[in-house]
Design a protein around this motif. Structure first.
Motif, PDB file in Angstrom:
ATOM      1  N   ALA A   1       0.793  -1.126   0.014  1.00  0.00           N
ATOM      2  CA  ALA A   1       0.029  -0.007  -0.025  1.00  0.00           C
ATOM      3  C   ALA A   1       0.963   1.242   0.034  1.00  0.00           C
ATOM      4  O   ALA A   1       1.848   1.257   0.605  1.00  0.00           O
TER       5      ALA A   1
ATOM      6  N   GLU B   1      -0.591   7.075   0.622  1.00  0.00           N
ATOM      7  CA  GLU B   1      -1.761   7.768   0.483  1.00  0.00           C
ATOM      8  C   GLU B   1      -2.667   6.821   1.353  1.00  0.00           C
ATOM      9  O   GLU B   1      -3.940   7.535   1.847  1.00  0.00           O
ATOM     10  N   HIS B   2      -2.835   5.534   1.382  1.00  0.00           N
ATOM     11  CA  HIS B   2      -3.853   4.667   2.072  1.00  0.00           C
ATOM     12  C   HIS B   2      -3.887   4.853   3.363  1.00  0.00           C
ATOM     13  O   HIS B   2      -4.930   4.829   4.041  1.00  0.00           O
ATOM     14  N   TYR B   3      -2.985   5.562   3.885  1.00  0.00           N
ATOM     15  CA  TYR B   3      -3.004   5.610   5.653  1.00  0.00           C
ATOM     16  C   TYR B   3      -3.799   7.165   6.007  1.00  0.00           C
ATOM     17  O   TYR B   3      -3.787   7.700   7.118  1.00  0.00           O
TER      18      TYR B   3
ATOM     19  N   LYS C   1      -5.977   7.359   8.714  1.00  0.00           N
ATOM     20  CA  LYS C   1      -5.798   6.470   9.942  1.00  0.00           C
ATOM     21  C   LYS C   1      -5.245   7.203  11.048  1.00  0.00           C
ATOM     22  O   LYS C   1      -4.726   8.451  10.994  1.00  0.00           O
TER      23      LYS C   1
END
Length: 194
Positions: free
Chosen positions: A24, A27-29, A32
């Protein structure tokens, strides 16, 4: 070329391709929690505790480290002192220089520099994650070699980061580092002052 040789040559290449495709991006986080703010987390004293694995996954070394972070004019300095289980001591001083924010992707960027890092490290922060890619000079057989490092840090609480580092040479995995970075609890005096 025999089919068995072709299979043996293709398997590592396919494995690397699958790893690259399954990883990943930062940007995926973005959303979060808790949000990692380097200027807040890497300030003051910290400790780190970890292991070094060889390419087969066997633990070859253990270490503990003392870190001290400070910021001046937006530029960070993280002083690190590693002590390995065989008594070796390694020092590293990271400088983190902000280079801007991609607000559309929610990613902040820094340039990272250290004594044993070749060129500039690429540092990206988003959500609870911080990824650093760089080339590290490593002592090996009385000489030094250059190893590619892909650091992936994840803030799991306001006081703890879990860090996984993949080490490679010529695109081939050669080892892994797993470590935990811990901030000490805030003292009552420090909490009242902030």
């Amino acid at each position: 070329m025999s089919p068995s040789i072709v299979r043996r040559l293709m398997l590592p290449a396919l494995s690397l391709l699958l790893i690259a495709c399954g990883s990943a991006g930062i940007e995926h986080y973005r959303d979060k929690q808790p949000q990692l703010v380097p200027e807040a987390f890497f300030r003051g004293p910290l400790t780190a505790h970890g292991i070094l694995k060889d390419r087969s996954g066997s633990v070859t070394r253990r270490f503990n480290a003392e870190l001290s972070g400070s910021w001046d004019g937006g530029i960070g300095l993280l002083e690190e002192r590693f002590v390995f289980d065989d008594g070796e001591v390694q020092l590293r001083n990271w400088q983190l220089i902000p280079i801007g924010t991609d607000s559309g992707a929610g990613v902040r960027g820094f340039i990272g520099r250290a004594e044993d890092v070749v060129g500039d490290a690429e540092v990206r922060v988003s959500g609870n994650a911080m990824f650093i890619r760089y080339v590290l000079e490593v002592a090996y057989g009385g000489d030094t070699i250059e190893v590619n490092v892909d650091d992936r840090m994840y803030l799991v609480s306001d006081r703890v980061i879990i860090n996984e580092s993949r080490l490679s040479k010529f695109g081939i995995p050669v080892g892994e580092i797993v470590l935990t970075i811990i901030r000490p609890p805030a003292s009552p005096h420090h909490s009242a002052a902030n």
